[in-house]
Design an enzyme around this catalytic site. Structure first.
Site, mmCIF file in Angstrom:
data_model
loop_
_atom_site.group_PDB
_atom_site.id
_atom_site.type_symbol
_atom_site.label_atom_id
_atom_site.label_comp_id
_atom_site.label_asym_id
_atom_site.label_seq_id
_atom_site.Cartn_x
_atom_site.Cartn_y
_atom_site.Cartn_z
ATOM 1 C CD GLU A 188 10.949 -3.760 16.969
ATOM 2 O OE1 GLU A 188 11.614 -3.059 16.200
ATOM 3 O OE2 GLU A 188 9.906 -4.368 16.639
ATOM 4 C CG ASP A 233 5.238 -2.009 13.143
ATOM 5 O OD1 ASP A 233 5.552 -0.853 12.805
ATOM 6 O OD2 ASP A 233 5.956 -3.003 12.946
ATOM 7 C CD GLU A 277 7.398 -3.111 8.584
ATOM 8 O OE1 GLU A 277 7.568 -1.913 8.844
ATOM 9 O OE2 GLU A 277 7.609 -4.021 9.395
HETATM 10 O O1 GCW Z 1 7.977 -3.313 13.449
HETATM 11 C C1 GCW Z 1 9.144 -2.782 13.253
HETATM 12 C C2 GCW Z 1 9.684 -2.962 11.875
HETATM 13 C C3 GCW Z 1 11.172 -2.732 12.008
HETATM 14 C C4 GCW Z 1 11.384 -1.305 12.495
HETATM 15 C C5 GCW Z 1 10.577 -1.079 13.776
HETATM 16 C C6 GCW Z 1 10.661 0.351 14.250
HETATM 17 C C7 GCW Z 1 13.298 0.031 12.112
HETATM 18 O O2 GCW Z 1 9.400 -4.235 11.409
HETATM 19 O O3 GCW Z 1 11.769 -2.921 10.765
HETATM 20 O O4 GCW Z 1 12.726 -1.066 12.745
HETATM 21 O O5 GCW Z 1 9.254 -1.416 13.556
HETATM 22 O O6 GCW Z 1 9.849 1.147 13.790
HETATM 23 O O7 GCW Z 1 11.525 0.672 15.039
#
Ligand code: GCW
Length: 688
Positions: free
Chosen positions: A306, A378, A406
């Protein structure tokens, strides 16, 4: 605790019928010497005993000579009375953090002993005893031996330094005010107390997304700061004060680091993990940190994921990256927690973590732990467990769970995660033949359980008073995964809402039924997931329904729904060991609650009871709303039995939860109807 709730550390006066028995043993206390952890124990007893017992206890630092009973907290070396009351070899054999609690008679008096071989164990033992007093348990015949199941029980804060925001946090802004360190806030200590009381022994203080503020802060001046700046020398110096607060509670501090720190913080022009200058930079940085914070736990790293930099930027792999950092921490006893949360190059994101990491088994340094999210996607309301569990026997693994909600209604819905965690821990991976549950993994040194944190500045800490239960349950479960969900919940409810049975039973029922309700209205309950609105950068949503945004996650077409992850699809099912792989591969054997995660099926495919897929999705979406209304009514029945502040707050949140559940139901059922063209048997969906 005034500006904020005391959560489960309320310490209210015990009922009269307990008072004598408790006072006899706890009117006075002896707490051995002045180690940092023992000063914390002493402070806790000073807070708790007068409130619980209505007495003004004497707290000795030297073995007392008194004609009255007392509570002794110390190692067997600290006091003859302790050494003579417990088998010292049993104490010596306890794992770090383990302790004994024992009722004893000493000089003809009723006494209590809390003992351990480490100071951290004395902290946990003291909190255990206070929990017993808080829940009005008998203490006359105590003979408790406790040890944590997992060596590491860590909290990952996704707090974005300087911005005071918390990525995926729903309890308000970050409690950590980095700009003002080394000045300390009382809230730090109270947070450390909450964590230590449930056995958490490490905190990663900053977000893994070290280059990204969760959203621009109200104060634009802070937007110039980035998380990686915590590794600058002046920041590290300030960090020592925070570390010292948590040290008193046996909690080791960790930091998330940016893999490109040698370029961002240092002035190198590469962060190649095999470059000698890069290695020297990390070594010097690690030495500097340990000079300042000798009990520093190590680094948490999100690399090549990411948008975060990583070894791939230099043509290296995760082993090269993780081991380079591990080398510099190793002389100091530190550890790298290297996240397996990577995806992007595969059509089905579920397959990637395993494809990337399983071939690396055995190559990671001894002080690297690969940290794996519970499921392959996730933190969805329900996911199958990650295929990496049991697949990397030569590697230290950590299980990452999400305490914050989340995808489970954020700080608004009362969704309790413990039943989900139990399901995950109980899942049989068949890694060593039948009977190899997920919870039996992570037991080696260097392994453990990690929770993504949930607290913020709100009065409730967690954004929802009932969500405090998730934080509590996380710690208790990471200490003892075999404890029943019911007993953990009961403990929490009793400490948090008092002894009233109606309140206790009602809150317990609400919590235990909440997760399935959330699954039903947010997914339809057959293994679909991630039908969330994504939102814009900085305003990421993950709360509202938007199944049209990510069709790849649910695979809806005119013919059917679900994602084919069998051997004729992405092949994800084949990453499990048999018979798990076979079970998921087969439509007939796949458990219904994950059916559409593994299979793309016609809308009219018949389930075991003859109901079609689409009808079951409709039914579950409606049932989820009805269940949420029922939970709201349960809460409303507590009017007048719970203090006004918490009662109203939770009641209002339930109103919004019901409204949001209805939104989910309507959007999902319309979507299913529009794609399938199959009307609801009960006429609830479609044109009206
Ligand atoms: O899917 C994502 C979340 C992010 C998070 C990421 C991760 C901290 O939406 O907010 O970043 O997972 O776990 O690295």
């Amino acid at each position: 605790m005034n500006e904020y709730d005391s959560c489960w550390l309320r310490y209210e006066r015990v009922p009269d019928d307990r008072l004598d028995a408790y006072r006899r043993r706890c009117r006075h206390a002896y707490v051995a010497e002045e180690a940092p952890e023992l000063s914390a124990v002493r402070d806790e007893l000073r807070r708790a005993l007068p409130a619980l017992l209505g007495t003004d206890p004497h707290l000795w630092q030297h073995p007392p000579t008194t004609a009255e009973g007392f509570l002794a907290v110390g190692t067997p070396d600290d006091m003859a009375m302790i050494a003579e009351s417990v088998p010292t070899d049993v104490v010596d054999d306890l794992a770090d953090g383990g302790y004994l609690l024992k009722s004893v008679t000493w000089n003809g008096q009723d006494c209590l002993v809390v003992t351990a071989s480490t100071d951290r164990g004395l902290v946990y033992g003291t909190f255990h005893l206070l929990r017993l007093l808080n829940t009005h348990d008998p203490i006359a015949d105590l003979d408790v031996r406790e040890e944590p199941a997992y060596e590491n029980r860590l909290l990952d804060q996704w707090d974005t330094p300087f911005h005071r925001s918390v990525e995926r946090g729903y309890g308000g802004e970050s409690i950590f005010d980095w700009e003002r360190l080394p000045d300390l806030r009382p809230r730090y200590e109270d947070y450390a107390r909450l964590l230590a009381s449930v056995g958490v022994n490490g905190v990663v203080f900053n977000n893994v997304n070290t280059t990204k503020p969760a959203r621009p802060s109200a104060n634009a001046a802070f937007d110039a700061f980035e998380g990686w700046q915590l590794l600058e020398s002046r920041r590290l110096e300030a960090f020592t004060s925070l570390a010292s607060v948590f040290r008193r509670y046996g909690i080791r501090p960790y930091l998330s680091v940016n893999f490109a720190a040698p370029m961002l913080v240092g002035d190198l022009d590469t962060a190649d993990p095999l470059d000698e200058e890069v290695r020297a930079w990390w070594r010097a940085k690690a030495d500097e940190i340990y000079e300042l914070v000798p009990d520093f736990g190590g680094f948490l790293v999100k690399a090549d994921s990411e948008g975060q930099p990583g070894p791939y930027d230099y043509g290296r792999d995760h082993v090269d990256g993780a081991n380079a950092l591990a080398r510099v921490l190793e002389p100091h006893g530190g550890r790298v927690w290297w996240r397996a949360f990577v995806y992007g190059t595969h059509e089905d994101r579920a397959v990637q973590a395993y494809d990337t990491f399983e071939p690396l088994d055995g190559d990671f340094a001894d002080n690297v732990t690969v940290q794996v999210k519970n499921g392959p996607i996730d933190f969805q309301p329900r996911e199958p467990v990650s295929t990496l569990f049991g697949a990397m026997p030569e590697t230290d693994l950590g299980l990452e769970l999400q305490i914050t909600g989340e995808y489970t209604g954020q700080g608004v819905h009362a969704t309790y995660h413990l039943p989900m965690w139990k399901e995950i821990l109980d899942f049989d991976t068949h890694a060593d033949g039948p009977g190899s549950p997920v919870g039996s993994l992570f037991r080696d040194d260097g392994e453990g359980i990690v929770g993504v944190g949930s607290v913020g500045e709100d009065h409730s800490w967690t954004g929802h008073y009932l969500a405090q239960a998730n934080l509590y349950a996380f710690g208790r479960m990471a200490w003892d995964p075999e404890a029943s969900a019911e007993s953990v919940t009961e403990e929490w409810v009793h400490q948090t809402f008092g002894a009233d049975e109606q309140v206790g039973d009602t809150v317990t029922r609400i919590l235990h039924d909440s997760w399935e309700a959330c699954i039903d209205y947010e997914t339809g309950g057959l293994g679909l997931m991630h039908m969330m609105h994504n939102g814009e950068e900085y305003l990421e949503n993950h709360y509202d329904p938007a199944p049209e945004e990510w069709p790849g996650y649910h695979g809806a077409t005119e013919e059917g729904i679900g994602v084919n992850r069998t051997s004729t699809g992405s092949g994800y099912a084949g990453q499990y060991r048999d018979p798990v792989a076979q079970r998921y591969e087969s439509v007939a054997d796949c458990p219904e609650d994950l059916l559409l995660f593994f299979h793309h099926l016609p809308w009219t495919h018949e389930l075991d009871d003859g109901t079609t897929v689409v009808q079951r999705l409709y039914d579950n979406c409606f049932a989820g709303v009805e269940e949420t209304k029922r939970l709201r009514a349960e809460w409303q029945s507590l009017d007048g039995k719970v203090d006004e502040r918490r009662f109203r707050h939770v009641a209002e949140r339930f109103d919004e939860q019901v409204a949001q559940a209805e939104r989910w139901r309507d959007v999902l059922t319309d979507y299913f109807y529009n794609h399938s063209g199959v009307p609801d048997e009960q006429g609830r969906v479609g044109d009206d």
